[in-house]
Design a protein around this motif. Structure first.
Motif, mmCIF file in Angstrom:
data_model
loop_
_atom_site.group_PDB
_atom_site.id
_atom_site.type_symbol
_atom_site.label_atom_id
_atom_site.label_comp_id
_atom_site.label_asym_id
_atom_site.label_seq_id
_atom_site.Cartn_x
_atom_site.Cartn_y
_atom_site.Cartn_z
ATOM 1 N N MET A 116 0.826 -1.211 0.000
ATOM 2 C CA MET A 116 0.000 0.000 0.000
ATOM 3 C C MET A 116 0.863 1.265 0.000
ATOM 4 N N TYR A 117 1.965 1.246 0.741
ATOM 5 C CA TYR A 117 2.809 2.447 0.790
ATOM 6 C C TYR A 117 3.473 2.679 -0.563
ATOM 7 N N LEU A 118 3.902 1.618 -1.206
ATOM 8 C CA LEU A 118 4.481 1.759 -2.538
ATOM 9 C C LEU A 118 3.441 2.320 -3.502
ATOM 10 N N ALA A 119 2.225 1.820 -3.442
ATOM 11 C CA ALA A 119 1.151 2.352 -4.293
ATOM 12 C C ALA A 119 0.882 3.822 -3.975
ATOM 13 N N LEU A 120 0.920 4.178 -2.695
ATOM 14 C CA LEU A 120 0.716 5.571 -2.289
ATOM 15 C C LEU A 120 1.806 6.471 -2.862
ATOM 16 N N ILE A 150 -3.429 22.423 -5.080
ATOM 17 C CA ILE A 150 -2.232 21.575 -5.210
ATOM 18 C C ILE A 150 -1.587 21.373 -3.844
ATOM 19 N N MET A 151 -1.371 22.459 -3.118
ATOM 20 C CA MET A 151 -0.679 22.371 -1.832
ATOM 21 C C MET A 151 -1.523 21.655 -0.778
ATOM 22 N N ASN A 152 -2.837 21.858 -0.782
ATOM 23 C CA ASN A 152 -3.682 21.126 0.166
ATOM 24 C C ASN A 152 -3.677 19.639 -0.161
ATOM 25 N N GLY A 153 -3.635 19.289 -1.446
ATOM 26 C CA GLY A 153 -3.527 17.882 -1.834
ATOM 27 C C GLY A 153 -2.221 17.272 -1.364
ATOM 28 N N LYS A 171 -1.826 14.210 1.314
ATOM 29 C CA LYS A 171 -1.075 12.998 0.960
ATOM 30 C C LYS A 171 0.078 12.780 1.934
ATOM 31 N N THR A 172 0.709 13.862 2.356
ATOM 32 C CA THR A 172 1.808 13.758 3.320
ATOM 33 C C THR A 172 1.284 13.262 4.666
ATOM 34 N N ALA A 173 0.165 13.823 5.116
ATOM 35 C CA ALA A 173 -0.432 13.379 6.390
ATOM 36 C C ALA A 173 -0.843 11.910 6.310
ATOM 37 N N ALA A 174 -1.417 11.503 5.190
ATOM 38 C CA ALA A 174 -1.819 10.096 5.015
ATOM 39 C C ALA A 174 -0.595 9.183 5.048
ATOM 40 N N ALA A 175 0.494 9.618 4.418
ATOM 41 C CA ALA A 175 1.722 8.813 4.414
ATOM 42 C C ALA A 175 2.289 8.669 5.823
ATOM 43 N N PHE A 224 9.277 16.873 5.812
ATOM 44 C CA PHE A 224 8.744 17.494 4.614
ATOM 45 C C PHE A 224 7.427 18.209 4.911
ATOM 46 N N GLY A 225 6.589 17.607 5.736
ATOM 47 C CA GLY A 225 5.299 18.206 6.095
ATOM 48 C C GLY A 225 5.446 19.561 6.766
ATOM 49 N N THR A 226 6.500 19.757 7.551
ATOM 50 C CA THR A 226 6.705 21.066 8.181
ATOM 51 C C THR A 226 7.035 22.119 7.128
ATOM 52 N N GLU A 227 7.758 21.735 6.074
ATOM 53 C CA GLU A 227 8.052 22.668 4.978
ATOM 54 C C GLU A 227 6.772 23.030 4.226
ATOM 55 N N VAL A 228 5.927 22.040 3.988
ATOM 56 C CA VAL A 228 4.655 22.273 3.299
ATOM 57 C C VAL A 228 3.799 23.230 4.131
ATOM 58 N N LYS A 229 3.709 22.967 5.428
ATOM 59 C CA LYS A 229 2.892 23.800 6.310
ATOM 60 C C LYS A 229 3.406 25.241 6.346
#
Length: 183
Positions: free
Chosen positions: A34-38, A113-116, A120-124, A154-159
């Motif tokens: 599942m992680y590879l598919a993600l 784009i950024m919310n997506g 995706k980052t939170a789900a990962a 990476f999520g902190t950079e996105v935020k």
């Protein structure tokens, strides 16, 4: 002061070296698969975002995400091949295109784009945490822990970019009954 993550890594690495290599259990296989598919599907989303945006900060985040998805995806592909697990089929990679050539009715906004990417980052991160906690084999737990920490960073950079641009979607605040006024 000892860093909790480096201590965890050292502990798992020590146990990893002594651990007998039992076959993966079905939960570990499913989590890896599942992680590879993600990661593969996130790659396609990022490519679409790169074909849509002209914002330099968004392009930088997307390029970083693309590299991270590729690196993490390769880790899991190599691991699953060694373990004899078939790889998931995923969407086709997207070719590069001119963001100015995308019709407005089809084009995602930078906010979308950024919310997506954020979702995706939170789900990962959540997937990695659950998979690491359910893994019996230390090497599998270590693989997910490493990916989780990379995604959290990476999520902190996105935020940070989303906060700067005003794109963070905040749920309504909760004020419990009887709470003193906060002025």
């Amino acid at each position: 002061m000892t860093n909790i993550f480096s201590s965890l890594k050292d502990y798992l690495q020590m146990k990893l070296d002594d651990e007998p290599k039992n076959p993966l259990h079905v939960g570990e296989v499913m989590s890896c698969w599942m992680y590879l598919a993600l990661m593969d599907e996130a790659t396609v989303y990022v490519q679409i975002g790169l074909n849509t945006t002209n914002d330099d900060e968004v392009r930088k985040i997307l390029t970083e995400s693309l590299k991270q998805c590729d690196v993490q995806g390769q880790r899991f592909k190599e691991f699953l091949k060694i373990e004899g697990v078939h790889l998931p089929r995923t969407s086709e990679q997207r070719p590069n295109s001119d963001p100015n050539g995308v019709p407005l009715g089809v084009k995602m906004t930078d906010d979308e784009i950024m919310n997506g990417i954020s979702m995706k980052t939170a789900a990962a991160v959540m997937h990695c945490a659950a998979a690491a906690s359910q893994s019996i084999r230390n090497d599998v737990g270590m693989l997910f822990t490493q990916c989780m920490l990379e995604k959290m960073k990476f999520g902190t950079e996105v935020k940070e970019v989303m906060r700067k641009k005003g794109w963070i979607k905040v749920p309504p605040y909760y004020y419990p009954p009887g709470m003193p006024n906060q002025q």
